[in-house]
Design a protein around this motif. Sequence first.
Motif, short mmCIF file in Angstrom:
data_model
loop_
_atom_site.label_atom_id
_atom_site.label_comp_id
_atom_site.label_asym_id
_atom_site.label_seq_id
_atom_site.Cartn_x
_atom_site.Cartn_y
_atom_site.Cartn_z
N ILE A 68 0.86 -1.18 0.00
CA ILE A 68 0.00 0.00 0.00
C ILE A 68 0.90 1.23 0.00
N THR A 69 0.58 2.18 -0.87
CA THR A 69 1.30 3.46 -0.88
C THR A 69 0.34 4.57 -0.48
N THR A 70 0.88 5.54 0.30
CA THR A 70 0.06 6.67 0.75
C THR A 70 0.80 7.97 0.48
N ASP A 71 0.05 9.06 0.58
CA ASP A 71 0.69 10.36 0.53
C ASP A 71 1.09 10.77 1.95
N THR A 72 1.54 12.00 2.12
CA THR A 72 2.00 12.44 3.43
C THR A 72 0.85 12.70 4.40
N GLN A 73 -0.38 12.66 3.90
CA GLN A 73 -1.55 12.84 4.76
C GLN A 73 -2.18 11.50 5.14
N SER A 74 -1.44 10.42 4.88
CA SER A 74 -1.91 9.06 5.19
C SER A 74 -3.10 8.65 4.33
N ARG A 75 -3.31 9.32 3.20
CA ARG A 75 -4.37 8.92 2.28
C ARG A 75 -3.83 7.91 1.28
N ILE A 76 -4.61 6.87 1.03
CA ILE A 76 -4.15 5.77 0.18
C ILE A 76 -4.13 6.20 -1.28
N CYS A 77 -3.02 5.86 -1.93
CA CYS A 77 -2.87 6.15 -3.37
C CYS A 77 -3.01 4.88 -4.20
N PHE A 129 -6.38 0.04 6.53
CA PHE A 129 -5.38 -0.82 7.16
C PHE A 129 -5.61 -0.77 8.67
N ASN A 130 -6.62 -1.53 9.13
CA ASN A 130 -7.05 -1.51 10.53
C ASN A 130 -6.29 -2.59 11.29
N ILE A 131 -5.24 -2.20 12.03
CA ILE A 131 -4.41 -3.17 12.74
C ILE A 131 -4.56 -2.95 14.24
N VAL A 132 -4.59 -4.08 14.98
CA VAL A 132 -4.68 -4.03 16.44
C VAL A 132 -3.64 -4.98 17.02
N ASP A 133 -3.32 -4.76 18.29
CA ASP A 133 -2.37 -5.62 18.99
C ASP A 133 -2.99 -7.01 19.19
N MET A 134 -2.22 -8.08 18.90
CA MET A 134 -2.73 -9.44 18.99
C MET A 134 -3.15 -9.80 20.41
N THR A 135 -2.50 -9.24 21.38
CA THR A 135 -2.76 -9.63 22.78
C THR A 135 -3.84 -8.76 23.41
N THR A 136 -3.73 -7.44 23.27
CA THR A 136 -4.65 -6.53 23.95
C THR A 136 -5.82 -6.11 23.08
N ASP A 137 -5.73 -6.32 21.77
CA ASP A 137 -6.77 -5.91 20.81
C ASP A 137 -6.92 -4.39 20.77
N GLN A 138 -5.88 -3.69 21.24
CA GLN A 138 -5.89 -2.23 21.17
C GLN A 138 -5.34 -1.77 19.82
N ALA A 139 -5.89 -0.67 19.32
CA ALA A 139 -5.46 -0.16 18.01
C ALA A 139 -3.98 0.22 18.05
N CYS A 140 -3.27 -0.16 16.97
CA CYS A 140 -1.84 0.15 16.87
C CYS A 140 -1.66 1.53 16.22
N LYS A 141 -0.53 2.12 16.52
CA LYS A 141 -0.23 3.44 15.98
C LYS A 141 -0.03 3.33 14.47
N ASN A 142 -0.51 4.36 13.76
CA ASN A 142 -0.40 4.39 12.30
C ASN A 142 1.06 4.31 11.90
N PRO A 143 1.47 3.24 11.13
CA PRO A 143 2.88 3.12 10.73
C PRO A 143 3.34 4.26 9.85
N VAL A 144 2.43 4.86 9.09
CA VAL A 144 2.82 5.99 8.24
C VAL A 144 3.29 7.15 9.09
N GLU A 145 2.59 7.39 10.21
CA GLU A 145 2.99 8.48 11.08
C GLU A 145 4.37 8.24 11.66
#
Length: 998
Positions: free
Chosen positions: A508-517, A543-559
């Motif tokens: 997946i490629t995005t721009d600097t605003q985290s919008r998918i290209c 790209f909705n990713i969560v922690d496998m153990t806590t099921d908490q949302a992970c930080k945006n890798p693009v950021e």
Amino acid sequence: MKSIDMGSIGKNLSLLVLIAVLPALAIILYTGVEQRLHAIGNTREQVLLVTHTMAEIQTDIDRSAQQILSTLAMLPQVNSLDIKSCNTIFKAVLGQNPNLQNITLTNTQGEVLASGLSFNYSNLKDRKHFQQALERKKFSMGEYILSRVGKKTPAIAFAYPVLDNGGNPTAILTTSISLARFSSFYDDLELDEDTFISITDHRGVRLLYYPPREETNPVGKSIQAAAWKACSRALTPGIFMEKGSDGVRRIFAYRPVQLSSEATPEFYMWTGIPEAKVLGPANAILARNLLLMLVAAASALLVSWIMGKKALITPIKELVAMAGKFAKGDLEIPEKPAFKSGELGTLTQALHDMAASLAINRKSLEQNETRLRLLMDSLDAVVYVKDMDTHDVLFINQYGKKQIGDITGTTCWQTMQKDQNGPCSFCTDKYLLDDQGDPQGIYTWEFQNTITGRWYYIRDRAIKWIDGRLVRLEIATDITEKKETDAKIAEERERLAVTLRSIGDGVITTDTQSRICLMNTVAETLTGWSTTQAAGRSLTEIFNIVDMTTDQACKNPVEKVLASGETINMASPMTLISKNGDRKHIADSASPILDMQGNVTGVVLVFRDVTEQLCTEQELRKITKLESIGVLAGGIAHDYNNILSAIIGNIQLTLMDSNLTDRTQRFIKQALDASLRAKNLTIQLLTFSKGGRPVKKTASLVRLIRDFVDSTCRASNIACHCSFPDDLWPVEIDRSQMGQVVQKLIQNACNAMPNGGTIEVSCQNVRSSPTKHPDIAPASNRVEMSIKDTGVGIAENLLDKIFDPYFSTNQPGRGLGLAICHSIVTQHNGQISVKSTPGKGSTFTVHLPASTQRSESTTQRKKSVQEARKLRILIMDDEEMLRDLTRAMLTDLGHDTFLAKDGVEAIEVYKKAMDNNTPIDLTIMDLTIPGGMGGKEAVQKLLKINPKAKVIVSSGYSNDPVMADFKAHGFCATLSKPSRLADFTDLINRFTDQDLTI
């Protein structure tokens, strides 16, 4: 005579004057008849006028409902099935239209998607208005219903289809209007209590009967056949006299209501006045006149003429004139009624009130139109209506006026386009009507306006205007910026498309605003989003990713990449949640995209699915854990079963003593029950060891499942639904062990639904299904069994622990159930898995290898009944206590017994018996003899002496697979320890029948 010709009533009065000269009796009788006819005539006028007014009210309701639904059907939010927006719009419309009970949007299966009001019932497939709108693809009216919103009151329902570009329904809009308003109309008339108003549908079913009489005239039931025959399919009003359902003879008036002039009536408006009520005054006058005929004949004639003209003719003419004005839509009336007393006065007052009510309704409709116009003006799209014949613009919303000016009243092709000498060649009118000239589906297209140069996405549809003419409704959304953006990214997308498609990982490629290209095919598959759908959206949405153990949302890798400017790798696998809710475990990395100057212009994200890898690792850990417990269970089982055999056998022998008191027998039976429960615990422990290997036979899962479902779910508040294909493949299973799996999974589902629920059990054939675990033998074909509940579900962080021994999420559970299920399925070369969503339930799935053999007949051969005979039985066991116990049991059954402590001694005893011509009939051998010859070796030597020898293998536990495949080792049956007296009895009986297979 012409001077006194005042219609039918005037002629009757003139006739009374002529009759006045007749003998007094004739005058009185004629007067009575005249009064009856006069009363009936008045009543006919009244009931026809009431039914006419009710029909007009209903017609206004139908038109209002059609206009509201057709307008809502054109909204983009409705066409795109934007549920949240639809709920908001419907609620707003309901607030502005108190007469509407609800507005819903359903799919074509009748399931409610959006609603102005909340209610539990979620399917309208059974409603007539829904079915007709779906079939006819146009506005439809329903039949008798009880509203499912709020109080259950009779209502009239309407439906309008939401059509796609091909004219096919994609959804159905419905609304309903309560019939209670006619009850208020009746109260305003202040009629006699035996007078009623009613509404029936096209089948003669009562929708409304007021005042209510549920005993004789229940709502929802058909009216009597004679009345329905009089009006069935009538297109014009009518009146007749008939005895009603309550036995009262009445004057009935009806008026049909149609959606259009060509349609058959959908409803019938009714009014009924008791004949006795109408004729009662006339009969009273006749009696009075008979008493006063000598003294008041002349006066009565004069008074009747004067009063008749003033009290009847004039008021009725006024009422007729008033009704004519109402029919023309003129609701202006005098401030005060011309007649103040009597039923005519009541009717006059009611008509005044009705006119006031109609005026209020008209004002309400005008307000609704204003609100709808406000709604149209609030849309960020050009909305306009033009006549399809004259091309005159009839309406344009405020947004459109800002874009192209107020062009209302102009010709569309002259003011909306340039350089046109007539109707535009690209006009879509030809696509909006079918071959019969009726409106059909929505036509969508993109167009660049020739005046403004702006691009628009346009939705056109033909509808009927308020005056009945055909018009085109167009909604045009400005997409100029989108067109420009698409053109800019098209070149870049084309350059990357080939490269992305060739990569095996998701990209997946995005721009600097985290919008998918861009997204490649693998990324589309894993996220559930196509590139077209995802383009321009935020990465966190796709790209909705969560922690496998806590099921908490992970930080945006693009950021993270934009913050550091460097490539980052995920420290541990994360869970990716796709668009449809599927979860995949992934490993990923993200890198910055740099331009020629080294500036970051975007981020490329690369990830792969590691779900299978993690599942394999978890399955290996689980099997290793269970095998460790199996070693412990196997070491205990043998000695424990020998002890239990001695306990159970001695208890059963003791119970055969007739000298025992009842109290002693009760205590001993309790000890026997406890011992048998200990035996069941041993069986559970054996499933963890190789000694508990299944004794497999070809069978069908269907009957096994039904037996345990019926016994487990009986007398509970849980419903169980089973679904099996007719051609379900048979499987090779140990029926007893696999029964434990089914029973424990059903019990587990029941425990997950303490307040009741539904269990769905299904099976299906699966071809060439590969196994996930390398230790499980692959099968070309497999049978899948699925058990789904609607219970509390299991948290994701607990899913990898539920098959562990002594782990349980249920308070009454001991934690062995699912561990036993896992062990049994594994020993059947199968696999068991679970999917669960907290709060929504769990689904356990079992895969078993399909058998190439046909399953055993469900109807077993009826064994022949023979008289028991005395047998000579050889018992071989290394435990002296068990040998003596077995001898005691068999002796009590009437058989001769011989004992041997190992295989060598057993062979000697067997040979000696044959030499003495007293052969052994049956031999029971212990499989394992520590330090001596066991049953496995001894049976081979015994068969060499006598190939027809009947030998039974007995064991409490063994690492050798003899118990699972006893026939291959020369045995004819098995006897598990601990053994009960009943086990020996059953075995001996089957031996007598020459059938020792188990």
